[in-house]
Design a protein around this motif. Structure first.
Motif, PDB file in Angstrom:
ATOM      1  N   THR A 247      44.732  40.859  47.563  1.00 35.63           N
ATOM      2  CA  THR A 247      43.097  40.826  48.028  1.00 35.63           C
ATOM      3  C   THR A 247      43.274  40.793  49.482  1.00 35.63           C
ATOM      4  O   THR A 247      43.993  39.661  50.127  1.00 35.63           O
ATOM      5  CB  THR A 247      42.777  39.667  47.402  1.00 35.63           C
TER       6      THR A 247
ATOM      7  N   ALA B   8      37.706  40.685  37.052  1.00 33.64           N
ATOM      8  CA  ALA B   8      38.470  39.811  37.408  1.00 33.64           C
ATOM      9  C   ALA B   8      38.074  39.038  38.683  1.00 33.64           C
ATOM     10  O   ALA B   8      38.080  37.675  38.489  1.00 33.64           O
ATOM     11  CB  ALA B   8      39.913  40.545  37.835  1.00 33.64           C
ATOM     12  N   ILE B   9      37.469  39.680  39.601  1.00 31.97           N
ATOM     13  CA  ILE B   9      36.825  38.890  40.675  1.00 31.97           C
ATOM     14  C   ILE B   9      35.586  38.193  40.280  1.00 31.97           C
ATOM     15  O   ILE B   9      35.448  36.895  40.756  1.00 31.97           O
ATOM     16  CB  ILE B   9      36.423  39.799  41.998  1.00 31.97           C
TER      17      ILE B   9
ATOM     18  N   LEU C  30      44.082  35.738  42.297  1.00 37.05           N
ATOM     19  CA  LEU C  30      44.076  37.376  42.064  1.00 37.05           C
ATOM     20  C   LEU C  30      45.471  37.760  42.357  1.00 37.05           C
ATOM     21  O   LEU C  30      46.014  38.611  42.006  1.00 37.05           O
ATOM     22  CB  LEU C  30      42.985  37.897  42.948  1.00 37.05           C
TER      23      LEU C  30
END
Length: 983
Positions: free
Chosen positions: A251, A154-155, A239
């Protein structure tokens, strides 16, 4: 990770968990029936009886969060029942990783589309993992791994999307739009549990972001901070913002340098300057787990490599242990986690919790990771295993903490599974605690509570053994050192403890508390010394001549530049305190080394130090780790000086504590010299080539002579060296910017080598170098061409020079010349000589030494008639005449080995045994005294502890007996020498 291909949800075991209650069960069954109208797989499941049906109903009664996911995305249950786990999990990770990619003939996806894709992938993965976790189809290791994989994907996808958008808007110029992050210089590091692949269900992901403005993708490099700062704010939004599809990961970017005053993305150079100048101990601990997870991964790896000396220091600031432990105390104090309970207990931060296990491993990694590369591992379980392998902890501690860690991680996961909340605290009500107990597979709250408390207490006990202060030392009587006058009761207590001059001891300790030494000037140092004083007095009181030992410790304190670090160390390590007392009582030389270079004591933190032999491979491995990342010439030499001083000290400590024999110490001191000299030789070669280039076909090698050649160095030995070189006859000057002819080249090389080894610096001297054994001695050139060396040895050398050559050994250099040099020396020594002429020369040489260097006393074991020189000369004489007697001569032997090999044919059995026993006695005395005192050893002036040590090593009851034994042995050796070496 383990192969998941055969793992399916339908394989769940019966009764792995129980439903919460009948009411919840009815609600779930009704929900599943409704779902069955859309998903035939679910309808079929409900028709019959099976373990997977019972499990699924139980799981949904226990986790309202899972019920919400089912209601939102019914197809997930059908997929969970019909598809292998690895296929589902890998597919979702790939879905997330590719969320940024444009589709065929389509523009880049919008930010909203990326966010939706990531959220759906995360939700599906969390659902499958939760069911597999509750059903014990996957264990906690596998669950944390997959969660971390999803976070990585995802990052990385979000970063690629943002970089691509930056390129499309003209802010960035990407090197490859199909791989936006490649070569971007944008570094995204995953910290904490993400870095170690240990994420939990509701973890924050801790990120630190750096950028290299010179990487070439910023159209306006001066705007890098602003450009990347805006990008990171969008990253956080992508995110963690909650939408109709939920969120991906909360995050946190607050682990960056000085987060209150720095932008969200920090320039690499500024970050390195910060960590070098102001980095904190907690930041060092955090970076143990750091890992590049997105952006320019190669740049991230390079950054971490450059940061490695900050994280894993070459020697330890002992106060760091107390500093790191204070963080844990603050957590207990602030959060109210000072006791172990079940209801309301925080399984992460509370007593006996996950954080204590992590601190247990990380602190020891910080202590020893600078020397032991194998400890630089990120995952907690792997760190515990590495600590056990390195014998920093025992196998039972490793196993107990590992089992407790994963048990507590299971509990943590189930707490978070209930409502997808970022919490680590157990419920306070019986009903909600029952939910967690059932999710853990227990049949009741009491059975779960018992199991949990067992793990928490185990962790607390192991953590306390490492960190917590021991209870107050029980000393019968007063110990008061305030005021100007002695406290009468304190003097009585000191006398009971073993001190003969209590008034002097009391005065000395008052001096400490007045802060008259640099080491005791700060309030914190005096507080730590005050806490330590009772234990110091008890330990010193138990030593031989306690007053002398403590006064030597006082002299050591007086010269110490700072005390907090050492006092912190000693307060937490009783074994090291005992060792320090031994050093003060027996070894002034070692005490002086500690005083001038306190970091040499770092090596004593290694619990295996007294068990592990300092073999060549052991020392080589430690040296490689210590030199890792060092490139600059002067830095390399300083590192070598630090390493050599520390390892000489540690070899001496092993000898002092009888962990090794004198013979082993001699071999270890020599192996250490070999390794360090080899590194210095190579460093000088590189410097010469950088300044003057290379001479085509030329080679150099180093010959070790004397005790270096025969593996018999002591702690205070200098090194006897000869530099050999050779080059083709048609060789010209070197090919560098400043060319030199071969003679000047190797003269300059040798001068640099001598300076590298013997020039005094702030870190001391590596070795004093003696080159008088080269051809023509001090009158000859400092470096010798191999051909000239061979000619000199064949035509001009004296017999004593050939005697010295019997101990010659090629230590380092170019392989070809080392082989030639070894062959040349062997050829010279194979010459048949006239036995009478050799005997005459040896006898005359020994007589000359007797006349010019008489022994100082009976303990001058080298020079006394019948001492070490007699034995060495005898071995050398036998080696020179052996070829004439048809006896093969082995090379690279110690004096004892040489006498054993040659003496059996030329010396009677009894005389040989006498010589070997004498050699052992002399070596024991020489190794111990050279380790413990500088200069000549005088029994009358020696510390009591040293005399006790010497008597123990030589197996004599008192000094008088030892002197008598020395006279007897030396007289016998002189007789044998005169009988063997007959002119």
């Amino acid at each position: 990770m383990a192969d998941q291909r055969t793992k399916r949800l339908v394989d769940v075991s019966a009764d792995v968990i129980k439903p919460l209650n009948k009411t919840e069960t009815r609600v779930v069954v009704s929900q599943l029936k409704d779902l069955g109208r859309q998903e035939p797989v679910v309808a079929d499941l409900l028709l019959g009886e099976s373990a997977v049906k019972d499990f699924l109903i139980a799981a949904l009664t226990l986790s309202p969060h899972l019920r919400e996911i089912v209601a939102r995305q019914p197809n997930l249950i059908a997929q969970a029942l019909s598809t292998p786990l690895d296929e589902s999990l890998e597919g979702l990770v790939q879905q997330a990783r590719q969320a940024w990619q444009p589709q065929a003939d389509s523009p880049s996806p919008s930010e909203a589309a990326v966010m939706t894709c990531l959220r759906q992938a995360k939700r599906g993965l969390s659902f499958f993992l939760a069911l597999a976790d509750l059903g014990r189809i996957l264990d906690a290791r596998e669950v944390t791994f997959w969660l971390s994989r999803m976070a990585d994907a995802a990052i990385a996808a979000a970063i690629d999307h943002l970089l691509l958008v930056g390129s499309e808007t003209g802010k960035l110029h990407l090197k490859d739009v199909t791989a936006p992050a490649k070569g971007s210089g944008l570094i995204v590091l995953g910290m904490g549990k993400l870095g170690a692949f240990e994420l939990n269900y509701s973890s924050d992901i801790d990120l630190v972001v750096f950028f290299d403005a010179e990487a070439g993708i910023l159209n306006q490099p001066e705007d890098g901070t602003e450009t990347y700062g805006r990008m990171m704010r969008r990253l956080i939004r992508i995110l963690q913002e909650r939408t109709a599809d939920g969120y991906v990961f909360r995050t946190d970017l607050r682990l960056r340098p000085d987060p209150g005053a720095t932008p969200l993305a920090v320039p690499v150079e500024a970050a390195l300057n910060y960590y070098e100048g102001r980095g904190q101990n907690w930041e060092r601990a955090a970076f143990i787990k750091a890992r590049p997870v997105a952006g320019d991964v190669a740049a991230g790896e390079a950054f971490l490599k450059e940061l490695s000396p900050f994280v894993f220091r070459k020697y330890l600031d002992y106060a760091a242990i107390a500093d790191i432990h204070s963080i844990k105390r603050q957590i207990h104090s602030h959060k109210g986690h000072s006791t172990i309970a079940v209801k309301g207990h925080n399984v992460k931060l509370g007593r006996g919790g996950i954080r204590e296990i992590e601190f247990f491993a990380q602190t020891q990694q910080l202590i020893a990771g600078g020397r032991m590369l194998e400890l630089r591992t990120k995952a907690t379980e792997a760190a515990l295993a590495a600590l056990a392998q390195a014998r920093w902890i025992d196998a039972d501690t490793r196993d107990e903490l590992t089992e407790a860690y994963w048990f507590l991680r299971d509990v943590e996961h189930r707490i978070q599974m209930v409502h997808d909340e970022q919490t680590h605290t157990l419920p306070t009500t019986e009903a909600e605690l029952k939910r967690i107990a059932f999710m853990m597979g227990f049949s009741s709250v009491p059975s779960f509570s018992e199991a949990l408390q067992k793990r928490l207490k185990t962790v607390e006990r192991r953590y306390a053994q490492l960190f917590e202060q021991e209870g107050e030392l029980s000393i019968d009587g007063n110990l008061v050192f305030t005021g100007q006058k002695d406290d009468p009761d304190t003097l009585v207590t000191l006398q009971k403890l073993g001190f003969k001059r209590p008034e002097d001891i009391s005065r000395v300790i008052r001096t400490w508390h007045y802060g008259r030494y640099r080491a005791t000037q700060s309030v914190e140092a005096r507080e730590r010394l005050t806490e330590l004083t009772p234990r110091l007095l008890k330990s010193f009181g138990e030593s031989s001549r306690a007053d002398e030992a403590l006064l030597r410790f006082d002299a050591f304190l007086a010269g110490l530049p700072a005390g907090i670090q050492l006092f912190s160390l000693l307060a937490n390590n009783a074994a090291l305190l005992d060792l320090l007392v031994t050093i003060m009582a027996a070894a002034p030389r070692l005490a002086n080394i500690i005083a001038s270079r306190p970091h040499v004591f770092d090596g004593m933190l290694d619990p295996a130090i007294l068990e592990e032999l300092p073999t060549r491979s052991y020392l080589s491995k430690r040296l490689d780790a210590f030199l890792m990342g060092v490139g600059h010439y002067e830095d390399m030499l300083d590192r070598l000086r630090i390493f050599a001083a520390e390892q000489r000290f540690l070899i001496g400590i092993r000898l002092l504590t009888a962990s090794i024999t004198a013979d082993t110490a001699g071999r270890a001191f020599t192996d250490l010299a070999d390794l360090v000299i080899d590194q210095a030789f190579q460093a000088v070669q590189r410097e010469m080539e950088a300044s003057h280039g290379r001479i085509d076909g030329a080679e150099a090698a180093l010959v070790g002579m004397g005790k270096l050649g025969s593996y018999e160095l002591t702690a205070g030995s200098d090194v006897d060296l000869i530099v050999l070189y050779e080059y083709p006859e048609d060789a010209g000057d070197s090919d560098g910017e400043r060319p030199l002819d071969p003679v000047r080249y190797y003269t300059r090389f040798t001068q640099r080598l001598i300076a590298a080894l013997s020039a005094p610096t702030a870190e001391g001297v590596l070795y004093e170098v003696d080159m008088r054994l080269r051809p023509s001695g001090n009158k000859g050139p400092v470096a010798t061409r191999l051909k000239a060396f061979e000619r000199y040895q064949a035509q001009e050398a004296w017999t004593w020079e050939h005697m010295a050559l019997t101990r010659a050994r090629l230590v380092t250099g170019d392989a070809g010349l080392m082989k030639q040099g070894e062959a040349s020396i062997a050829g010279i020594l194979q010459t048949r000589r006239d036995k009478s002429e050799v005997a005459t020369a040896v006898t005359e040489m020994r007589s000359l030494i007797d006349a010019e260097k008489p022994p100082k006393d009976a303990f001058d074991v080298k020079l006394i008639p019948g001492g070490l020189i007699d034995l060495e000369f005898m071995a050398q004489y036998l080696a020179l005449i052996a070829p004439g007697e048809g006896i093969p001569v082995q090379r690279g032997l110690t004096t004892a080995e040489s006498l054993k090999a040659l003496g059996t044919l030329m010396i009677s059995k009894d005389d040989l045994e006498t010589c070997l026993a004498a050699l052992k006695l002399y070596s024991d005395i020489a190794q111990v005294t050279r380790t413990c005192v500088d200069g000549h050893f005088h029994p009358a002036e020696a510390p009591a502890g040293l005399m006790d040590l010497l008597l123990r090593v030589t197996d004599c009851p008192d000094v008088k007996s030892l002197e008598v034994e020395l006279k007897r042995v030396s007289k016998a050796v002189r007789r044998i020498f005169q009988a063997v070496v007959r002119a």
